[in-house]
Motif scaffolding. Structure first.
Motif, PDB file in Angstrom:
ATOM      1  N   MET A   1      26.202  46.500  60.237  1.00 32.08           N
ATOM      2  CA  MET A   1      25.895  45.382  59.338  1.00 32.08           C
ATOM      3  C   MET A   1      26.614  44.130  59.830  1.00 32.08           C
ATOM      4  O   MET A   1      27.817  44.186  60.120  1.00 32.08           O
ATOM      5  N   PRO A   2      25.921  43.006  59.905  1.00 33.36           N
ATOM      6  CA  PRO A   2      26.551  41.778  60.381  1.00 33.36           C
ATOM      7  C   PRO A   2      27.710  41.353  59.482  1.00 33.36           C
ATOM      8  O   PRO A   2      27.736  41.656  58.278  1.00 33.36           O
ATOM      9  N   ALA A   3      28.648  40.625  60.112  1.00 31.17           N
ATOM     10  CA  ALA A   3      29.841  40.204  59.370  1.00 31.17           C
ATOM     11  C   ALA A   3      29.476  39.318  58.180  1.00 31.17           C
ATOM     12  O   ALA A   3      30.085  39.414  57.104  1.00 31.17           O
ATOM     13  N   TRP A   4      28.462  38.446  58.358  1.00 31.14           N
ATOM     14  CA  TRP A   4      28.103  37.539  57.265  1.00 31.14           C
ATOM     15  C   TRP A   4      27.592  38.304  56.046  1.00 31.14           C
ATOM     16  O   TRP A   4      27.782  37.894  54.894  1.00 31.14           O
ATOM     17  N   MET A   5      26.929  39.473  56.306  1.00 33.95           N
ATOM     18  CA  MET A   5      26.408  40.253  55.183  1.00 33.95           C
ATOM     19  C   MET A   5      27.547  40.929  54.411  1.00 33.95           C
ATOM     20  O   MET A   5      27.541  40.993  53.180  1.00 33.95           O
ATOM     21  N   TRP A   6      28.539  41.408  55.179  1.00 37.13           N
ATOM     22  CA  TRP A   6      29.720  41.962  54.526  1.00 37.13           C
ATOM     23  C   TRP A   6      30.380  40.917  53.637  1.00 37.13           C
ATOM     24  O   TRP A   6      30.783  41.192  52.495  1.00 37.13           O
ATOM     25  N   LEU A   7      30.502  39.714  54.179  1.00 37.33           N
ATOM     26  CA  LEU A   7      31.113  38.615  53.428  1.00 37.33           C
ATOM     27  C   LEU A   7      30.304  38.285  52.175  1.00 37.33           C
ATOM     28  O   LEU A   7      30.864  38.038  51.096  1.00 37.33           O
ATOM     29  N   PHE A   8      28.981  38.306  52.315  1.00 40.78           N
ATOM     30  CA  PHE A   8      28.111  38.001  51.183  1.00 40.78           C
ATOM     31  C   PHE A   8      28.307  39.017  50.062  1.00 40.78           C
ATOM     32  O   PHE A   8      28.501  38.659  48.892  1.00 40.78           O
TER      33      PHE A   8
ATOM     34  N   ALA B   1      30.812  41.060  49.626  1.00 40.37           N
ATOM     35  CA  ALA B   1      32.180  40.982  49.109  1.00 40.37           C
ATOM     36  C   ALA B   1      32.319  39.833  48.120  1.00 40.37           C
ATOM     37  O   ALA B   1      33.000  39.952  47.086  1.00 40.37           O
ATOM     38  N   THR B   2      31.667  38.717  48.425  1.00 36.60           N
ATOM     39  CA  THR B   2      31.723  37.558  47.526  1.00 36.60           C
ATOM     40  C   THR B   2      31.052  37.863  46.196  1.00 36.60           C
ATOM     41  O   THR B   2      31.583  37.541  45.120  1.00 36.60           O
ATOM     42  N   ILE B   3      29.867  38.492  46.266  1.00 37.78           N
ATOM     43  CA  ILE B   3      29.166  38.865  45.040  1.00 37.78           C
ATOM     44  C   ILE B   3      30.014  39.814  44.201  1.00 37.78           C
ATOM     45  O   ILE B   3      30.142  39.661  42.975  1.00 37.78           O
ATOM     46  N   GLY B   4      30.616  40.805  44.850  1.00 38.73           N
ATOM     47  CA  GLY B   4      31.463  41.754  44.130  1.00 38.73           C
ATOM     48  C   GLY B   4      32.658  41.081  43.488  1.00 38.73           C
ATOM     49  O   GLY B   4      33.019  41.373  42.347  1.00 38.73           O
ATOM     50  N   ALA B   5      33.279  40.152  44.227  1.00 39.22           N
ATOM     51  CA  ALA B   5      34.439  39.450  43.698  1.00 39.22           C
ATOM     52  C   ALA B   5      34.058  38.601  42.482  1.00 39.22           C
ATOM     53  O   ALA B   5      34.801  38.531  41.496  1.00 39.22           O
ATOM     54  N   LEU B   6      32.895  37.964  42.549  1.00 41.70           N
ATOM     55  CA  LEU B   6      32.446  37.146  41.424  1.00 41.70           C
ATOM     56  C   LEU B   6      32.176  38.008  40.191  1.00 41.70           C
ATOM     57  O   LEU B   6      32.494  37.607  39.057  1.00 41.70           O
ATOM     58  N   CYS B   7      31.590  39.185  40.402  1.00 37.35           N
ATOM     59  CA  CYS B   7      31.330  40.086  39.273  1.00 37.35           C
ATOM     60  C   CYS B   7      32.628  40.548  38.624  1.00 37.35           C
ATOM     61  O   CYS B   7      32.769  40.546  37.391  1.00 37.35           O
ATOM     62  N   VAL B   8      33.595  40.932  39.460  1.00 33.78           N
ATOM     63  CA  VAL B   8      34.896  41.372  38.941  1.00 33.78           C
ATOM     64  C   VAL B   8      35.591  40.221  38.218  1.00 33.78           C
ATOM     65  O   VAL B   8      36.182  40.397  37.143  1.00 33.78           O
ATOM     66  N   ALA B   9      35.522  39.012  38.808  1.00 30.38           N
ATOM     67  CA  ALA B   9      36.142  37.851  38.185  1.00 30.38           C
ATOM     68  C   ALA B   9      35.517  37.563  36.823  1.00 30.38           C
ATOM     69  O   ALA B   9      36.216  37.230  35.859  1.00 30.38           O
ATOM     70  N   GLY B  10      34.183  37.705  36.739  1.00 31.28           N
ATOM     71  CA  GLY B  10      33.505  37.490  35.465  1.00 31.28           C
ATOM     72  C   GLY B  10      33.943  38.485  34.411  1.00 31.28           C
ATOM     73  O   GLY B  10      34.196  38.125  33.261  1.00 31.28           O
ATOM     74  N   ASP B  11      34.051  39.767  34.795  1.00 31.31           N
ATOM     75  CA  ASP B  11      34.506  40.789  33.859  1.00 31.31           C
ATOM     76  C   ASP B  11      35.936  40.513  33.406  1.00 31.31           C
ATOM     77  O   ASP B  11      36.272  40.657  32.223  1.00 31.31           O
ATOM     78  N   CYS B  12      36.790  40.138  34.345  1.00 38.25           N
ATOM     79  CA  CYS B  12      38.187  39.832  34.005  1.00 38.25           C
ATOM     80  C   CYS B  12      38.272  38.634  33.063  1.00 38.25           C
ATOM     81  O   CYS B  12      39.072  38.617  32.118  1.00 38.25           O
ATOM     82  N   PHE B  13      37.433  37.631  33.308  1.00 43.87           N
ATOM     83  CA  PHE B  13      37.429  36.441  32.446  1.00 43.87           C
ATOM     84  C   PHE B  13      37.026  36.817  31.027  1.00 43.87           C
ATOM     85  O   PHE B  13      37.657  36.364  30.055  1.00 43.87           O
ATOM     86  N   ARG B  14      35.985  37.654  30.890  1.00 42.10           N
ATOM     87  CA  ARG B  14      35.551  38.057  29.546  1.00 42.10           C
ATOM     88  C   ARG B  14      36.627  38.866  28.840  1.00 42.10           C
ATOM     89  O   ARG B  14      36.846  38.707  27.633  1.00 42.10           O
ATOM     90  N   LEU B  15      37.314  39.733  29.592  1.00 40.97           N
ATOM     91  CA  LEU B  15      38.379  40.525  28.988  1.00 40.97           C
ATOM     92  C   LEU B  15      39.531  39.635  28.537  1.00 40.97           C
ATOM     93  O   LEU B  15      40.057  39.785  27.422  1.00 40.97           O
ATOM     94  N   LEU B  16      39.939  38.682  29.393  1.00 40.55           N
ATOM     95  CA  LEU B  16      41.022  37.772  29.038  1.00 40.55           C
ATOM     96  C   LEU B  16      40.636  36.896  27.847  1.00 40.55           C
ATOM     97  O   LEU B  16      41.472  36.612  26.975  1.00 40.55           O
ATOM     98  N   ARG B  17      39.370  36.472  27.812  1.00 44.74           N
ATOM     99  CA  ARG B  17      38.898  35.664  26.680  1.00 44.74           C
ATOM    100  C   ARG B  17      38.973  36.463  25.390  1.00 44.74           C
ATOM    101  O   ARG B  17      39.373  35.940  24.334  1.00 44.74           O
ATOM    102  N   HIS B  18      38.596  37.726  25.482  1.00 44.47           N
ATOM    103  CA  HIS B  18      38.655  38.586  24.301  1.00 44.47           C
ATOM    104  C   HIS B  18      40.108  38.740  23.832  1.00 44.47           C
ATOM    105  O   HIS B  18      40.399  38.613  22.638  1.00 44.47           O
ATOM    106  N   LEU B  19      41.014  39.003  24.764  1.00 39.65           N
ATOM    107  CA  LEU B  19      42.425  39.172  24.405  1.00 39.65           C
ATOM    108  C   LEU B  19      43.005  37.886  23.832  1.00 39.65           C
ATOM    109  O   LEU B  19      43.784  37.916  22.868  1.00 39.65           O
ATOM    110  N   ALA B  20      42.624  36.747  24.407  1.00 38.49           N
ATOM    111  CA  ALA B  20      43.123  35.463  23.914  1.00 38.49           C
ATOM    112  C   ALA B  20      42.661  35.219  22.484  1.00 38.49           C
ATOM    113  O   ALA B  20      43.426  34.724  21.636  1.00 38.49           O
ATOM    114  N   LEU B  21      41.401  35.576  22.196  1.00 43.94           N
ATOM    115  CA  LEU B  21      40.886  35.382  20.853  1.00 43.94           C
ATOM    116  C   LEU B  21      41.605  36.291  19.863  1.00 43.94           C
ATOM    117  O   LEU B  21      41.887  35.892  18.724  1.00 43.94           O
TER     118      LEU B  21
END
Length: 324
Positions: free
Chosen positions: A1-8, A10-30
Motif C-alpha cells: 500500500m502506498p505511503a500516502w494511503m497509509w497516511l490517509f 491514519a488521518t481518518i482514524g485519528a479524526l474519528c478517535v478525536a471526535g469520540d474523545c471530544f463527545r466524551l469530554l463534552r459529556h463529562l464537562a456537562l
C-alpha cells in the motif's frame, strides 16, 4: 500500500478517535457544570405526557425538583391524581392534569382531549414540553403475527400524538420567544442499523429523531430548543444484558433534565453513551445476527408467558408466577 494511503487512513482514524474523545469530554464537562435553570431559561411550567410510570414518572419528579409547575397528560385519571398529589407533597409546585388516551388521537374522543389540553395550558408560561409517552408493544414478533390495529395504536401514540401535542404547545413558545421541546427517542434508531421483530416501533422512533432534528433547525433562531433524547436499553432486554448496561429511570431522568437544550440529538446517560460508542464498532452483519437471535429468544419467552396466562395452573397460581 502506498505511503500516502497509509497516511490517509491514519488521518481518518485519528479524526474519528478525536471526535469520540471530544463527545466524551463534552459529556463529562456537562455533568460537572451547574445545571441550567430551566424555569428562568424557558418558563415556569412544563407539560409531560406519560408521567405515571417509568421514565415519565421520574422525569416529572425531576422537573418538579427543578421548580417547574407541571401539566400531567395521561390516560388514567386515578394514576394522574396520585402523581399530582405526590409532586405537590414532595416539591410544592402547582400541577394540572389532563386525561388523554393518546391512542385515540385524531378521533372524536382524541379531538375532545386535545381541546382540554389546549384549555389547560391557555395562559400558562409553558417553557418545557416532554413527549415521553410511547408504546413498544406488541414486540418480539414478526409483522405477520401482529394484529394491524395494535400496530396502528403504536403509530398513533409514538408518531401522531407526539406531533399533535407538539403543534399544540409550540404557538405559546413562539409568542414568548423561548421554550424547549424534548422528544424521547430510542437507541433502536440511533446506535443500531436494524431492530428486527420490533420493526414498527423502531420506524416510529426514527420519525421522532428526524422530526426533532428538523424542528431544531426551524425553531432555534426563534429561541426554542428542540431535542431528541435517546436511551439505549429497553426493559425487555434488561435480563439478557450485563447489569452494568442497565440504568434505572431515576438516573436516566437526572441526566435527561440536565441535557435539555444541549443539541438536537443526545444520549444523556454516560453508560448509554458508552454502549452507543461500542455498537459503532460492531460490523453490521454481526449486529443484525445478534439482535435477531436476541429478539427471537425474547419471542420464545413471551410466547411461553402468553401460553401460561391462557392456561393458569392450580392452587390459585400460574406458570407465570413460577417463571418469575
Amino acid at each position: 500500500m502506498p505511503a500516502w494511503m497509509w497516511l490517509f487512513y491514519a488521518t481518518i482514524g485519528a479524526l474519528c478517535v478525536a471526535g469520540d474523545c471530544f463527545r466524551l469530554l463534552r459529556h463529562l464537562a456537562l455533568c460537572l457544570r451547574k445545571p441550567k435553570d430551566l424555569r428562568r431559561r424557558y418558563g415556569s411550567w412544563a407539560v409531560i405526557t406519560g408521567p405515571t410510570s417509568g421514565l415519565g414518572w421520574s422525569m416529572a419528579m425531576e422537573l418538579a425538583r427543578a421548580g417547574l409547575n407541571l401539566v400531567l397528560v395521561g390516560r388514567d385519571p386515578a394514576k394522574l391524581q396520585d402523581v399530582s398529589d405526590k409532586i405537590a407533597r414532595c416539591h410544592g409546585v402547582q400541577t394540572r392534569t389532563v386525561v388523554f388516551d393518546l391512542s385515540l388521537v385524531s378521533t372524536a374522543q382524541g379531538d375532545e382531549a386535545m381541546r382540554r389540553l389546549r384549555e389547560a395550558i391557555e395562559g400558562l408560561d409553558v417553557g418545557v414540553l416532554v413527549n415521553n409517552a410511547g408504546v413498544n408493544k406488541p414486540g418480539a414478533l414478526y409483522l405477520h403475527e401482529v394484529e394491524v390495529e395494535s400496530l396502528m395504536r403504536m403509530v398513533r401514540v409514538n408518531l401522531q400524538a407526539l406531533t399533535e401535542v407538539t403543534a399544540a404547545v409550540l404557538p405559546g413558545m413562539l409568542r414568548r420567544r423561548r421554550g424547549a421541546v424534548v422528544n424521547i427517542g430510542s437507541g433502536s434508531t440511533l446506535a443500531v442499523p436494524s431492530f428486527p421483530l420490533y420493526s414498527v416501533y423502531a420506524a416510529t422512533k426514527r420519525y421522532v429523531a428526524v422530526f426533532s432534528k428538523n424542528l431544531y433547525v426551524e425553531y432555534k433562531s426563534k429561541g426554542i430548543d428542540v431535542q431528541c433524547q435517546t436511551n439505549m436499553v429497553s426493559s425487555a432486554a434488561k435480563n439478557s444484558l450485563f447489569p452494568l448496561f442497565v440504568v434505572g429511570p431515576d438516573a436516566c431522568a437526572r441526566a435527561a433534565v440536565r441535557w435539555i437544550g444541549h443539541g438536537p440529538l443526545c444520549v444523556p446517560n454516560l453508560v448509554h453513551q458508552l454502549q452507543c460508542w461500542a455498537a459503532a464498532f460492531l460490523p453490521e452483519i454481526l449486529g443484525d445476527t445478534y439482535r435477531l437471535a436476541m429478539h427471537l429468544h425474547q419471542r420464545a419467552i413471551f410466547r411461553m408467558l402468553r401460553s401460561s396466562r391462557a392456561h393458569p395452573q392450580g392452587n390459585g397460581g400460574s406458570s407465570v408466577d413460577k417463571f418469575y
